[in-house]
Write a protein that holds these residues in place. Sequence first.
Motif, PDB file in Angstrom:
ATOM      1  N   MET A   1       1.136  -0.684   0.251  1.00 10.85           N
ATOM      2  CA  MET A   1       0.180   0.521   0.002  1.00 10.85           C
ATOM      3  C   MET A   1       0.631   1.358  -0.047  1.00 10.85           C
ATOM      4  N   SER A   2       0.398   2.328  -0.166  1.00 10.75           N
ATOM      5  CA  SER A   2       0.764   3.702  -0.328  1.00 10.75           C
ATOM      6  C   SER A   2       1.051   3.829   1.542  1.00 10.75           C
ATOM      7  N   LEU A   3       2.887   4.446   0.924  1.00 13.35           N
ATOM      8  CA  LEU A   3       3.073   4.893   2.590  1.00 13.35           C
ATOM      9  C   LEU A   3       2.533   6.765   2.990  1.00 13.35           C
ATOM     10  N   ARG A   4       1.219   6.655   1.856  1.00 12.73           N
ATOM     11  CA  ARG A   4       1.163   8.421   2.652  1.00 12.73           C
ATOM     12  C   ARG A   4      -0.509   7.284   3.083  1.00 12.73           C
ATOM     13  N   ASP A   5      -1.522   6.655   2.764  1.00 15.52           N
ATOM     14  CA  ASP A   5      -2.424   6.579   2.599  1.00 15.52           C
ATOM     15  C   ASP A   5      -2.770   4.274   2.437  1.00 15.52           C
ATOM     16  N   GLY A   6      -2.536   4.285   3.242  1.00 16.36           N
ATOM     17  CA  GLY A   6      -3.060   2.595   3.812  1.00 16.36           C
ATOM     18  C   GLY A   6      -4.343   1.857   3.229  1.00 16.36           C
ATOM     19  N   SER A   7      -5.334   2.996   2.635  1.00 13.01           N
ATOM     20  CA  SER A   7      -5.733   2.222   1.594  1.00 13.01           C
ATOM     21  C   SER A   7      -5.813   2.553   0.462  1.00 13.01           C
ATOM     22  N   ARG A   8      -4.493   2.603   0.259  1.00 10.93           N
ATOM     23  CA  ARG A   8      -4.851   2.596  -1.731  1.00 10.93           C
ATOM     24  C   ARG A   8      -3.550   1.952  -1.717  1.00 10.93           C
ATOM     25  N   LYS A   9      -3.268   1.364  -2.538  1.00 14.66           N
ATOM     26  CA  LYS A   9      -1.975   0.908  -3.353  1.00 14.66           C
ATOM     27  C   LYS A   9      -0.745   1.558  -4.051  1.00 14.66           C
ATOM     28  N   MET A  10       0.165   1.245  -3.975  1.00 18.39           N
ATOM     29  CA  MET A  10       1.529   1.868  -3.743  1.00 18.39           C
ATOM     30  C   MET A  10       1.912   1.763  -5.401  1.00 18.39           C
ATOM     31  N   SER A  11       1.736   3.234  -6.169  1.00 18.62           N
ATOM     32  CA  SER A  11       1.680   2.888  -7.477  1.00 18.62           C
ATOM     33  C   SER A  11       2.319   3.778  -7.710  1.00 18.62           C
ATOM     34  N   LYS A  12       2.869   3.014  -9.621  1.00 21.44           N
ATOM     35  CA  LYS A  12       3.975   4.150 -10.073  1.00 21.44           C
ATOM     36  C   LYS A  12       3.521   5.852 -10.670  1.00 21.44           C
ATOM     37  N   SER A  13       1.691   5.719 -10.908  1.00 22.11           N
ATOM     38  CA  SER A  13       1.469   6.434 -10.994  1.00 22.11           C
ATOM     39  C   SER A  13       1.256   7.840 -10.358  1.00 22.11           C
ATOM     40  N   ASP A  14       0.587   7.264  -9.041  1.00 26.61           N
ATOM     41  CA  ASP A  14       0.326   8.606  -7.659  1.00 26.61           C
ATOM     42  C   ASP A  14       1.156   9.475  -8.231  1.00 26.61           C
ATOM     43  N   PRO A  15       0.723  10.721  -8.400  1.00 23.38           N
ATOM     44  CA  PRO A  15       1.353  12.050  -8.194  1.00 23.38           C
ATOM     45  C   PRO A  15       1.838  12.364  -6.877  1.00 23.38           C
ATOM     46  N   SER A  16       1.783  12.257  -5.449  1.00 16.42           N
ATOM     47  CA  SER A  16       3.285  12.138  -4.823  1.00 16.42           C
ATOM     48  C   SER A  16       4.483  10.628  -4.245  1.00 16.42           C
ATOM     49  N   ASP A  17       5.009  11.302  -4.839  1.00 18.96           N
ATOM     50  CA  ASP A  17       6.718  10.890  -4.703  1.00 18.96           C
ATOM     51  C   ASP A  17       6.872   9.721  -3.060  1.00 18.96           C
ATOM     52  N   ALA A  18       6.596  11.327  -2.355  1.00 16.33           N
ATOM     53  CA  ALA A  18       6.648  10.425  -0.961  1.00 16.33           C
ATOM     54  C   ALA A  18       5.812   8.585  -0.744  1.00 16.33           C
ATOM     55  N   SER A  19       4.467   8.224  -1.909  1.00 21.25           N
ATOM     56  CA  SER A  19       3.530   7.550  -1.388  1.00 21.25           C
ATOM     57  C   SER A  19       4.080   6.101  -1.717  1.00 21.25           C
ATOM     58  N   ARG A  20       5.157   6.209  -2.375  1.00 21.56           N
ATOM     59  CA  ARG A  20       6.341   4.891  -2.630  1.00 21.56           C
ATOM     60  C   ARG A  20       7.690   4.560  -2.601  1.00 21.56           C
ATOM     61  N   ILE A  21       8.373   3.991  -2.812  1.00 24.72           N
ATOM     62  CA  ILE A  21      10.201   3.781  -2.767  1.00 24.72           C
ATOM     63  C   ILE A  21       9.777   3.203  -4.183  1.00 24.72           C
ATOM     64  N   ASN A  22      10.415   4.318  -4.481  1.00 23.22           N
ATOM     65  CA  ASN A  22      10.924   3.437  -6.566  1.00 23.22           C
ATOM     66  C   ASN A  22      12.274   2.847  -6.166  1.00 23.22           C
ATOM     67  N   MET A  23      12.559   1.472  -6.938  1.00 20.55           N
ATOM     68  CA  MET A  23      13.740   0.871  -6.870  1.00 20.55           C
ATOM     69  C   MET A  23      15.646   1.853  -7.004  1.00 20.55           C
ATOM     70  N   THR A  24      14.674   2.593  -7.839  1.00 18.39           N
ATOM     71  CA  THR A  24      16.039   3.327  -7.965  1.00 18.39           C
ATOM     72  C   THR A  24      16.929   5.009  -7.027  1.00 18.39           C
ATOM     73  N   ASP A  25      15.420   5.126  -5.653  1.00 16.82           N
ATOM     74  CA  ASP A  25      15.984   5.997  -4.996  1.00 16.82           C
ATOM     75  C   ASP A  25      16.987   5.567  -4.019  1.00 16.82           C
ATOM     76  N   ASP A  26      17.991   6.504  -3.879  1.00 19.57           N
ATOM     77  CA  ASP A  26      18.821   6.217  -2.469  1.00 19.57           C
ATOM     78  C   ASP A  26      18.541   5.408  -1.319  1.00 19.57           C
ATOM     79  N   ALA A  27      20.092   5.296  -0.716  1.00 13.38           N
ATOM     80  CA  ALA A  27      19.438   4.877   0.631  1.00 13.38           C
ATOM     81  C   ALA A  27      19.006   6.193   1.459  1.00 13.38           C
ATOM     82  N   ASP A  28      19.277   7.285   1.637  1.00 12.00           N
ATOM     83  CA  ASP A  28      18.648   8.777   2.124  1.00 12.00           C
ATOM     84  C   ASP A  28      17.802   8.470   1.884  1.00 12.00           C
TER      85      ASP A  28
END
Length: 346
Positions: A199-226
Amino acid sequence: MNEAVQTSSSFTPRVFSGIQPSGGLTLGNYLGAMKRFVDMQNQGAFQTVYCMVDLHAITVWQDPEKLRHATRELCAGFIAAGIDPDKSILFNQSQVAEHAQLAWIFNCVARMGWMQRMTQWKDKAGKNQQNASLGLFAYPALMAADILVYRATHVPVGEDQKQHLELTRDVAIKFNHDYGVDFFPITEPVIEGAATRVMSLRDGSRKMSKSDPSDASRINMTDDADTIAKKIRKAKTDPDALPSEADGLQDRPEARNLVNIYAALSEQPVDQVLRDMGGKQFSQFKPILSDLAVDKLSPISTEMARLMQDPAEIDRILGHGARQARALAAPILQKTYDIVGMISAR
Ligand code: TYM
């Protein structure tokens, strides 16, 4: 008789699955799909076929250069996550024309009503269905073709693809019934593990998705450690401590999501995680989760970046995979044409 053209119901155990190169890979794609693709590859019980479904991606607008980049990056992601092009067939869909050819046959098997019931069609087309592409409507018939052009028996996916796989089974049943054959297998969806719906990190009722406008809602596989650490630190939670048993996660979607992510990344059952972590506050649990996520994901993103420095090598791998895929798909399509009554070149 060649296995690929036999019509009996003894099907070679074969796995097919696909991921759209529409934007970057998320932790949801990784845990719900890719990590499990790797497990099935390494089990050795199946022939494994994995595809970057670029024809599906263009059912909504894609900038051509971004699509090419995303397809290569997805290929790098597959390999970095552990897909070995010597063990699995790895390719992009548009290089194997048989997918689109079988999809046409299935457009004539599937019914409008089946497509209209698809929740992803309703979600993606939104209120303005008249303006959605015809491809978006027919999307599930192409997906059925992806799977059945290999007569795949098992399809690992996340929870959100369940309805599409039921439609794939309906297509196979109707085709077999209409033509009086036992040609296409009734595919088994494989929807297993703790992370079939991240699920989204910002809203437990929504799926984590690449199309969510909020980048904070997901972890991208290209995100760095910080970035990973920051997103987990800011993830929405509730004020209570973690429970010691799974029952205690009921009505706590955000807590459940973080525990499921931990369980999937650490390859432990949820019960075990809660035995170890029960009683901890999120202020204690989040840094532990964050360390684990960085530990597991950083090597993948580093390897993806390394592979992306040599796009020609990626294209070579995709070309090789496509040739292997065509060798499987072409006789199955040919036999399908025969069954349907097409005259082929002799
Ligand atoms: P796509 O590209 O949206 O997602 C690829 C895979 O990732 C899974 N997934 C998730 N799993 C858990 N939690 C999440 N938040 C999450 N988000 C995505 C999806 O379930 C999927 O397994 N229609 C498919 C692609 C496709 C396909 C196929 C799949 C085309 N042809 C044939 C299987 C077989 C799709 O859009 O996936």
